[in-house]
Write a protein that holds these residues in place. Structure first.
Motif, PDB file in Angstrom:
ATOM      1  N   ARG A 184     107.791 -50.361 151.970  1.00  0.00           N
ATOM      2  CA  ARG A 184     107.406 -50.845 150.808  1.00  0.00           C
ATOM      3  C   ARG A 184     106.121 -51.355 150.862  1.00  0.00           C
ATOM      4  O   ARG A 184     105.565 -52.588 150.076  1.00  0.00           O
ATOM      5  CB  ARG A 184     108.568 -51.757 150.230  1.00  0.00           C
ATOM      6  N   ASN A 185     105.142 -51.095 151.841  1.00  0.00           N
ATOM      7  CA  ASN A 185     103.827 -51.427 151.691  1.00  0.00           C
ATOM      8  C   ASN A 185     102.618 -50.314 151.323  1.00  0.00           C
ATOM      9  O   ASN A 185     101.682 -50.547 151.275  1.00  0.00           O
ATOM     10  CB  ASN A 185     103.302 -51.991 153.152  1.00  0.00           C
ATOM     11  N   LYS A 186     103.202 -49.331 150.666  1.00  0.00           N
ATOM     12  CA  LYS A 186     102.345 -48.316 150.259  1.00  0.00           C
ATOM     13  C   LYS A 186     103.123 -47.512 149.048  1.00  0.00           C
ATOM     14  O   LYS A 186     104.255 -47.486 148.944  1.00  0.00           O
ATOM     15  CB  LYS A 186     102.230 -47.095 151.247  1.00  0.00           C
ATOM     16  N   LEU A 187     102.143 -47.087 148.142  1.00  0.00           N
ATOM     17  CA  LEU A 187     102.566 -46.599 146.845  1.00  0.00           C
ATOM     18  C   LEU A 187     101.813 -45.292 146.762  1.00  0.00           C
ATOM     19  O   LEU A 187     100.766 -45.005 146.878  1.00  0.00           O
ATOM     20  CB  LEU A 187     102.373 -47.317 145.889  1.00  0.00           C
ATOM     21  N   LYS A 188     102.625 -44.332 146.106  1.00  0.00           N
ATOM     22  CA  LYS A 188     101.910 -43.036 145.654  1.00  0.00           C
ATOM     23  C   LYS A 188     102.300 -43.047 144.094  1.00  0.00           C
ATOM     24  O   LYS A 188     103.505 -43.050 143.819  1.00  0.00           O
ATOM     25  CB  LYS A 188     102.417 -42.003 146.353  1.00  0.00           C
ATOM     26  N   ILE A 189     101.372 -42.644 143.277  1.00  0.00           N
ATOM     27  CA  ILE A 189     101.598 -42.516 142.157  1.00  0.00           C
ATOM     28  C   ILE A 189     101.217 -41.064 141.346  1.00  0.00           C
ATOM     29  O   ILE A 189     100.222 -40.435 141.799  1.00  0.00           O
ATOM     30  CB  ILE A 189     100.875 -43.468 141.030  1.00  0.00           C
ATOM     31  N   LEU A 190     102.115 -40.522 140.876  1.00  0.00           N
ATOM     32  CA  LEU A 190     101.861 -39.328 140.128  1.00  0.00           C
ATOM     33  C   LEU A 190     101.722 -39.353 138.461  1.00  0.00           C
ATOM     34  O   LEU A 190     102.560 -39.988 138.089  1.00  0.00           O
ATOM     35  CB  LEU A 190     103.257 -38.192 140.485  1.00  0.00           C
ATOM     36  N   TYR A 191     100.567 -38.770 138.277  1.00  0.00           N
ATOM     37  CA  TYR A 191     100.061 -38.651 136.818  1.00  0.00           C
ATOM     38  C   TYR A 191      99.474 -37.500 136.566  1.00  0.00           C
ATOM     39  O   TYR A 191      98.618 -37.163 137.248  1.00  0.00           O
ATOM     40  CB  TYR A 191      99.427 -39.968 136.700  1.00  0.00           C
ATOM     41  N   TRP A 192      99.844 -36.960 135.514  1.00  0.00           N
ATOM     42  CA  TRP A 192      99.113 -35.624 135.072  1.00  0.00           C
ATOM     43  C   TRP A 192      98.156 -36.137 134.129  1.00  0.00           C
ATOM     44  O   TRP A 192      98.581 -36.610 132.817  1.00  0.00           O
ATOM     45  CB  TRP A 192      99.989 -34.573 134.437  1.00  0.00           C
ATOM     46  N   GLU A 193      96.480 -35.690 134.406  1.00  0.00           N
ATOM     47  CA  GLU A 193      95.608 -36.050 133.257  1.00  0.00           C
ATOM     48  C   GLU A 193      94.911 -34.605 133.253  1.00  0.00           C
ATOM     49  O   GLU A 193      94.472 -34.126 133.944  1.00  0.00           O
ATOM     50  CB  GLU A 193      94.538 -36.979 133.864  1.00  0.00           C
ATOM     51  N   LEU A 194      94.932 -34.196 131.788  1.00  0.00           N
ATOM     52  CA  LEU A 194      94.268 -33.093 131.413  1.00  0.00           C
ATOM     53  C   LEU A 194      92.903 -33.194 131.376  1.00  0.00           C
ATOM     54  O   LEU A 194      92.617 -34.120 130.360  1.00  0.00           O
ATOM     55  CB  LEU A 194      95.055 -32.294 130.329  1.00  0.00           C
ATOM     56  N   ASN A 195      92.223 -32.450 132.098  1.00  0.00           N
ATOM     57  CA  ASN A 195      90.833 -32.402 131.993  1.00  0.00           C
ATOM     58  C   ASN A 195      90.369 -31.401 130.894  1.00  0.00           C
ATOM     59  O   ASN A 195      90.315 -29.954 131.428  1.00  0.00           O
ATOM     60  CB  ASN A 195      90.511 -31.980 133.361  1.00  0.00           C
ATOM     61  N   PHE A 196      89.750 -31.574 129.812  1.00  0.00           N
ATOM     62  CA  PHE A 196      89.382 -30.854 128.786  1.00  0.00           C
ATOM     63  C   PHE A 196      88.152 -29.905 129.224  1.00  0.00           C
ATOM     64  O   PHE A 196      87.684 -28.997 128.705  1.00  0.00           O
ATOM     65  CB  PHE A 196      89.349 -31.342 127.651  1.00  0.00           C
ATOM     66  N   ARG A 197      87.295 -30.498 130.090  1.00  0.00           N
ATOM     67  CA  ARG A 197      86.094 -30.077 130.180  1.00  0.00           C
ATOM     68  C   ARG A 197      86.056 -29.022 131.089  1.00  0.00           C
ATOM     69  O   ARG A 197      85.191 -27.889 131.218  1.00  0.00           O
ATOM     70  CB  ARG A 197      85.137 -31.071 130.968  1.00  0.00           C
ATOM     71  N   SER A 198      87.173 -28.719 132.104  1.00  0.00           N
ATOM     72  CA  SER A 198      87.375 -27.451 132.646  1.00  0.00           C
ATOM     73  C   SER A 198      88.065 -26.488 132.170  1.00  0.00           C
ATOM     74  O   SER A 198      88.233 -25.260 132.764  1.00  0.00           O
ATOM     75  CB  SER A 198      88.315 -27.972 134.024  1.00  0.00           C
ATOM     76  N   MET A 199      88.327 -26.422 130.816  1.00  0.00           N
ATOM     77  CA  MET A 199      89.083 -25.479 130.012  1.00  0.00           C
ATOM     78  C   MET A 199      88.077 -24.714 129.042  1.00  0.00           C
ATOM     79  O   MET A 199      88.591 -24.030 128.263  1.00  0.00           O
ATOM     80  CB  MET A 199      90.156 -26.184 129.021  1.00  0.00           C
ATOM     81  N   LYS A 200      86.893 -24.902 129.541  1.00  0.00           N
ATOM     82  CA  LYS A 200      85.832 -23.771 128.757  1.00  0.00           C
ATOM     83  C   LYS A 200      86.037 -22.414 128.918  1.00  0.00           C
ATOM     84  O   LYS A 200      86.503 -21.958 129.924  1.00  0.00           O
ATOM     85  CB  LYS A 200      84.682 -24.388 129.075  1.00  0.00           C
TER      86      LYS A 200
END
Length: 67
Positions: free
Chosen positions: A51-67
């Motif tokens: 319990r001294n390290k964390l990993k966070i999973l989060y999906w962030e959509l990048n609209f700039r790469s969808m061109k």
């Protein structure tokens, strides 16, 4: 930069997780074990056995790469 304005919920894994797992493995864990969508606007937080390290999973959509 990570913006957390759209985060709806934060889910904490109750037990220890092997943090050597890749992003794909953590997403599969969220989907199979928790029955949740890893692409939802939520944070999925995992910690190691000590319990001294964390990993966070989060999906962030990048609209700039969808061109």
């Amino acid at each position: 930069m990570l913006t957390l304005a759209g985060v709806q919920r934060v889910y904490l894994a109750s037990g220890p997780t092997d943090l050597r797992k890749s992003i794909d493995s953590l997403a599969a864990l969220v989907q199979e074990s928790f029955g949740l969508d890893p692409f939802s606007p939520c944070l999925f937080v995992f910690c190691n056995r000590e319990r001294n390290k964390l990993k966070i999973l989060y999906w962030e959509l990048n609209f700039r790469s969808m061109k």
